[in-house]
Motif scaffolding. Structure first.
Motif, short mmCIF file in Angstrom:
data_model
loop_
_atom_site.label_atom_id
_atom_site.label_comp_id
_atom_site.label_asym_id
_atom_site.label_seq_id
_atom_site.Cartn_x
_atom_site.Cartn_y
_atom_site.Cartn_z
N GLN A 1 0.85 -1.19 0.00
CA GLN A 1 0.00 0.00 0.00
C GLN A 1 0.89 1.24 0.00
N VAL A 2 0.51 2.23 -0.79
CA VAL A 2 1.23 3.50 -0.82
C VAL A 2 0.21 4.61 -0.91
N GLN A 3 0.46 5.68 -0.21
CA GLN A 3 -0.40 6.86 -0.25
C GLN A 3 0.31 7.95 -1.03
N LEU A 4 -0.42 8.58 -1.92
CA LEU A 4 0.15 9.61 -2.80
C LEU A 4 -0.55 10.95 -2.55
N VAL A 5 0.24 12.00 -2.42
CA VAL A 5 -0.31 13.34 -2.19
C VAL A 5 0.35 14.31 -3.16
N GLU A 6 -0.47 14.88 -4.05
CA GLU A 6 0.04 15.85 -5.02
C GLU A 6 0.00 17.26 -4.44
N SER A 7 0.88 18.10 -4.95
CA SER A 7 0.88 19.51 -4.58
C SER A 7 1.53 20.29 -5.72
N GLY A 8 1.38 21.61 -5.65
CA GLY A 8 2.05 22.47 -6.62
C GLY A 8 1.17 23.03 -7.71
N GLY A 9 -0.09 22.62 -7.74
CA GLY A 9 -1.00 23.16 -8.72
C GLY A 9 -1.33 24.62 -8.43
N GLY A 10 -2.02 25.25 -9.38
CA GLY A 10 -2.42 26.64 -9.19
C GLY A 10 -2.83 27.28 -10.48
N LEU A 11 -2.93 28.60 -10.43
CA LEU A 11 -3.32 29.41 -11.58
C LEU A 11 -2.07 30.09 -12.14
N VAL A 12 -1.87 29.96 -13.45
CA VAL A 12 -0.70 30.54 -14.09
C VAL A 12 -1.11 31.06 -15.47
N GLY A 15 2.26 30.41 -21.05
CA GLY A 15 3.68 30.65 -21.17
C GLY A 15 4.44 30.50 -19.87
N GLY A 16 3.72 30.40 -18.78
CA GLY A 16 4.35 30.27 -17.47
C GLY A 16 4.72 28.84 -17.14
N SER A 17 5.18 28.65 -15.91
CA SER A 17 5.66 27.34 -15.46
C SER A 17 5.08 26.99 -14.11
N LEU A 18 4.97 25.71 -13.87
CA LEU A 18 4.61 25.16 -12.56
C LEU A 18 5.39 23.88 -12.37
N ARG A 19 5.66 23.53 -11.12
CA ARG A 19 6.23 22.24 -10.81
C ARG A 19 5.31 21.51 -9.85
N LEU A 20 4.80 20.39 -10.30
CA LEU A 20 3.98 19.54 -9.45
C LEU A 20 4.86 18.54 -8.71
N LYS A 76 13.76 11.12 -1.43
CA LYS A 76 12.70 11.96 -0.87
C LYS A 76 11.31 11.38 -1.10
N ASN A 77 11.24 10.19 -1.70
CA ASN A 77 9.94 9.56 -1.99
C ASN A 77 9.02 10.50 -2.76
N THR A 78 9.56 11.16 -3.74
CA THR A 78 8.80 12.18 -4.46
C THR A 78 9.05 12.08 -5.96
N VAL A 79 7.98 12.27 -6.71
CA VAL A 79 8.07 12.39 -8.17
C VAL A 79 7.60 13.79 -8.54
N TYR A 80 8.21 14.35 -9.56
CA TYR A 80 7.93 15.73 -9.96
C TYR A 80 7.46 15.78 -11.41
N LEU A 81 6.73 16.82 -11.72
CA LEU A 81 6.39 17.14 -13.10
C LEU A 81 6.67 18.63 -13.29
N GLN A 82 7.76 18.93 -13.98
CA GLN A 82 8.08 20.32 -14.31
C GLN A 82 7.35 20.67 -15.59
N MET A 83 6.52 21.70 -15.53
CA MET A 83 5.70 22.08 -16.68
C MET A 83 6.09 23.49 -17.11
N ASN A 84 6.62 23.61 -18.30
CA ASN A 84 7.02 24.90 -18.85
C ASN A 84 6.17 25.23 -20.08
N SER A 85 6.21 26.48 -20.48
CA SER A 85 5.46 26.94 -21.67
C SER A 85 4.02 26.45 -21.61
#
Length: 124
Positions: A1-12, A15-20, A76-85
């Protein structure tokens, strides 16, 4: 069993960037292939990116290639999604998913565990 918690979303703006980020708790994170999916209002959930347990290979849907980068930090038990443009069509709820010992792949039903999602809104 693994629990997953996302963060980093928002309004942009376009052309901007976010990292989830997706933080995992539970069993050994490095044993899981990880992926990001997204679901826009009125549309089906779609594959965005995936990464194997070792960090390579990675896969992307065509619409995000060259703009998004998936990565992981097993310490760090973490996966990232860097979103550009970012584009307005990237607006969706983004979900993190995990598959124990599975290969990185684009098929949603292959992933056993899912996070609750984080909203990404890109304004034009």
């Amino acid at each position: 069993q693994v629990q997953l918690v996302e963060s980093g979303g928002g309004l942009v703006q376009a052309g901007g960037s976010l990292r989830l980020s997706c933080a995992a708790a539970g069993r050994t994170f490095s044993s899981y292939a990880m992926a990001w999916f997204r679901q826009a209002p009125g549309k089906e959930r779609e594959f965005v990116a995936a990464i194997s347990w070792s960090g390579s290979p990675t896969y992307y849907t065509d619409s995000v290639k060259g703009r998004f980068t998936i990565s992981r930090d097993n310490a760090k038990n973490t996966v990232y999604l860097q979103m550009n443009s970012l584009k307005p069509e990237d607006t969706a709820v983004y979900y993190c998913a995990a598959d124990l010992w599975g290969p990185a792949q684009a098929v949603a039903h292959a992933y056993e565990y899912w996070g609750q999602g984080t909203q990404v809104t890109v304004s034009s």
